[in-house]
Design a protein around this motif. Structure first.
Motif, PDB file in Angstrom:
ATOM      1  N   UNK A   5       0.850  -1.176   0.000  1.00  0.00           N
ATOM      2  CA  UNK A   5       0.000   0.000   0.000  1.00  0.00           C
ATOM      3  C   UNK A   5       0.894   1.237   0.000  1.00  0.00           C
ATOM      4  N   UNK A   6       0.748   2.080  -1.007  1.00  0.00           N
ATOM      5  CA  UNK A   6       1.633   3.233  -1.146  1.00  0.00           C
ATOM      6  C   UNK A   6       0.974   4.546  -0.748  1.00  0.00           C
ATOM      7  N   UNK A   7      -0.337   4.545  -0.570  1.00  0.00           N
ATOM      8  CA  UNK A   7      -1.032   5.745  -0.125  1.00  0.00           C
ATOM      9  C   UNK A   7      -2.348   5.350   0.526  1.00  0.00           C
ATOM     10  N   UNK A   8      -2.894   6.288   1.278  1.00  0.00           N
ATOM     11  CA  UNK A   8      -4.200   6.086   1.893  1.00  0.00           C
ATOM     12  C   UNK A   8      -5.175   7.066   1.263  1.00  0.00           C
ATOM     13  N   UNK A   9      -6.245   6.515   0.714  1.00  0.00           N
ATOM     14  CA  UNK A   9      -7.291   7.320   0.098  1.00  0.00           C
ATOM     15  C   UNK A   9      -8.564   7.196   0.924  1.00  0.00           C
ATOM     16  N   UNK A  10      -9.533   8.033   0.624  1.00  0.00           N
ATOM     17  CA  UNK A  10     -10.774   8.048   1.396  1.00  0.00           C
ATOM     18  C   UNK A  10     -11.495   6.703   1.356  1.00  0.00           C
ATOM     19  N   UNK A  11     -11.420   6.005   0.216  1.00  0.00           N
ATOM     20  CA  UNK A  11     -12.147   4.740   0.112  1.00  0.00           C
ATOM     21  C   UNK A  11     -11.459   3.590   0.851  1.00  0.00           C
ATOM     22  N   UNK A  12     -10.257   3.820   1.385  1.00  0.00           N
ATOM     23  CA  UNK A  12      -9.581   2.799   2.181  1.00  0.00           C
ATOM     24  C   UNK A  12      -9.788   2.987   3.682  1.00  0.00           C
ATOM     25  N   UNK A  13     -10.379   4.096   4.070  1.00  0.00           N
ATOM     26  CA  UNK A  13     -10.449   4.426   5.495  1.00  0.00           C
ATOM     27  C   UNK A  13     -11.295   3.442   6.293  1.00  0.00           C
ATOM     28  N   UNK A  14     -12.361   2.921   5.708  1.00  0.00           N
ATOM     29  CA  UNK A  14     -13.204   1.985   6.451  1.00  0.00           C
ATOM     30  C   UNK A  14     -12.408   0.751   6.860  1.00  0.00           C
ATOM     31  N   UNK A  15     -11.626   0.199   5.934  1.00  0.00           N
ATOM     32  CA  UNK A  15     -10.824  -0.982   6.255  1.00  0.00           C
ATOM     33  C   UNK A  15      -9.723  -0.651   7.252  1.00  0.00           C
ATOM     34  N   UNK A  16      -9.052   0.482   7.078  1.00  0.00           N
ATOM     35  CA  UNK A  16      -8.003   0.877   8.024  1.00  0.00           C
ATOM     36  C   UNK A  16      -8.597   1.028   9.423  1.00  0.00           C
ATOM     37  N   UNK A  17      -9.779   1.637   9.513  1.00  0.00           N
ATOM     38  CA  UNK A  17     -10.420   1.840  10.815  1.00  0.00           C
ATOM     39  C   UNK A  17     -10.805   0.508  11.458  1.00  0.00           C
ATOM     40  N   UNK A  18     -11.335  -0.425  10.657  1.00  0.00           N
ATOM     41  CA  UNK A  18     -11.689  -1.747  11.206  1.00  0.00           C
ATOM     42  C   UNK A  18     -10.459  -2.441  11.777  1.00  0.00           C
ATOM     43  N   UNK A  19      -9.387  -2.441  11.009  1.00  0.00           N
ATOM     44  CA  UNK A  19      -8.160  -3.095  11.475  1.00  0.00           C
ATOM     45  C   UNK A  19      -7.546  -2.390  12.662  1.00  0.00           C
ATOM     46  N   UNK A  20      -7.583  -1.062  12.658  1.00  0.00           N
ATOM     47  CA  UNK A  20      -7.027  -0.287  13.772  1.00  0.00           C
ATOM     48  C   UNK A  20      -7.772  -0.581  15.067  1.00  0.00           C
ATOM     49  N   UNK A  21      -9.074  -0.754  14.971  1.00  0.00           N
ATOM     50  CA  UNK A  21      -9.865  -1.056  16.161  1.00  0.00           C
ATOM     51  C   UNK A  21      -9.454  -2.389  16.765  1.00  0.00           C
ATOM     52  N   UNK A  22      -9.088  -3.346  15.931  1.00  0.00           N
ATOM     53  CA  UNK A  22      -8.638  -4.650  16.430  1.00  0.00           C
ATOM     54  C   UNK A  22      -7.307  -4.501  17.150  1.00  0.00           C
TER      55      UNK A  22
END
Length: 350
Positions: free
Chosen positions: A1-18
């Motif tokens: 993953x080379x950048x974070x875009x708005x459409x990736x935030x849901x997955x990042x947030x789910x994983x971060x919560x874990x």
């Protein structure tokens, strides 16, 4: 993953919560703030730890305080970049990279918003490999990196810079300031050069968050356990939660009654922002520094300590922490005895 875009935030947030092990703040809040910043400033570039130049100026950004307060006392988007700019001005340095102080919850998303605001790349790594409740509980501390000078900013525009004799005093003084600021504030601390970041941080944390988020959607609890190399400790229903905000932390216990293969047994989770100990029928199954996470038994979505409620059906999993946390110095800093539990650490085999 080379950048974070708005459409990736849901997955990042789910994983971060874990990875937040029940703490780290509500990822929904971080997601909203990150989405607003990305919408205004565009995607955030990611830099792998091993790509950092030795003379890079790396500045972690985080939200400090009790997760129960963060749910109701939302920071402003402008507040996020204020702490970083304040510390950079104090240091007289031009920043080159933003970083995550910890993996988990809001503090994996706040740095995304800060990087977008500041127009800087974000380091794909963090200082813990999970979330811990106190400032000094980082791998950079184990590697001799100072937490201070550090900047603290609140939503009213108040700012302060602390310069302490050690990282333990940084926690004590910053916690007091945060309580006066309403039990939540934005902080920037652990200023590092690239060489220090490469040595002391956990690599590829944000990439892992995004991957865990995708696995939650496709495979649920079993897929998350497999990816983290962990184990399923217990499946049950929440029957009681005792929770209080004390000295700037969310402290308490949650009692679970077993379901399915765990019927007839009980589990108690003890937490201080994050889950610290899991006890089944009085026997300790897992403890800090390893990760103890509560997931929705059906969907695999993480459940934070401030959102545990009677009747929820949860799966409790454990996963191994970065091995440096199991060193003598790591256990002294964040093992069960530090939190007042007179037990040896109970870890998950790697």
């Amino acid at each position: 993953m080379r950048e974070i875009t708005a459409d990736q935030l849901d997955d990042v947030a789910r994983g971060a919560a874990i990875l937040g092990t029940g703490g780290g703040g509500d990822p929904h809040i971080g997601r909203l703030l990150a989405r607003a910043s990305l919408g205004e400033h565009g995607p955030v570039r990611l830099t792998a730890l091993d790509e950092l130049p030795s003379d890079a100026a790396v500045l972690p950004v985080a939200m400090m305080g009790a997760p129960t307060v963060m749910v109701e006392k939302l920071p402003s988007v402008e507040q996020i970049g204020l702490a970083a700019r304040t510390l950079a001005d104090y240091l007289g340095r031009e920043l080159t990279h933003v970083a995550c102080a910890e993996a988990g919850g809001v503090n994996s998303l706040i740095p995304v918003a800060a990087a977008a605001q500041l127009g800087l790349p974000l380091v794909d790594g963090d200082g813990m490999g999970r979330a811990f409740p106190e400032i000094q509980m980082t791998l950079p501390t184990l590697h001799g990196v100072r937490a201070t000078p550090m900047a603290i900013a609140d939503e009213k525009g108040n700012r302060t810079v602390l310069d302490t004799v050690d990282n333990g005093w940084a926690e004590r003084l910053a916690r007091g300031a945060t309580i006066e600021m309403g039990c939540s504030a934005m902080v920037s601390l652990y200023a590092m050069d690239g060489a220090q970041a490469r040595e002391s941080m956990v690599p590829a944390t944000l990439t892992l968050c995004a991957e865990l988020g995708r696995l939650v959607r496709s495979g649920g609890v079993a897929a998350v356990v497999d990816r983290l190399g962990g184990e399923l400790l217990f499946t049950g229903k929440v029957v009681d939660v005792s929770r209080r905000t004390q000295a700037g932390f969310a402290r308490g216990d949650a009692a679970l009654s077993g379901m399915d293969g765990d019927a007839g047994s009980d589990l108690v989770l003890r937490f201080q922002n994050e889950h610290l100990v899991a006890e089944r029928d009085g026997a300790v199954l897992a403890s800090v520094p390893d990760l103890i996470c509560t997931l929705d038994a059906e969907t695999g979505e993480a459940i934070t300590t401030e959102s545990l409620r009677y009747g929820q059906r949860v799966a409790v999993i454990a996963a191994p922490a970065d091995p440096r946390w199991h060193s003598a110095a790591g256990l002294e800093l964040a093992g069960p005895r530090y939190f007042g539990y007179d037990i040896d650490p109970v870890g998950v085999p790697r």
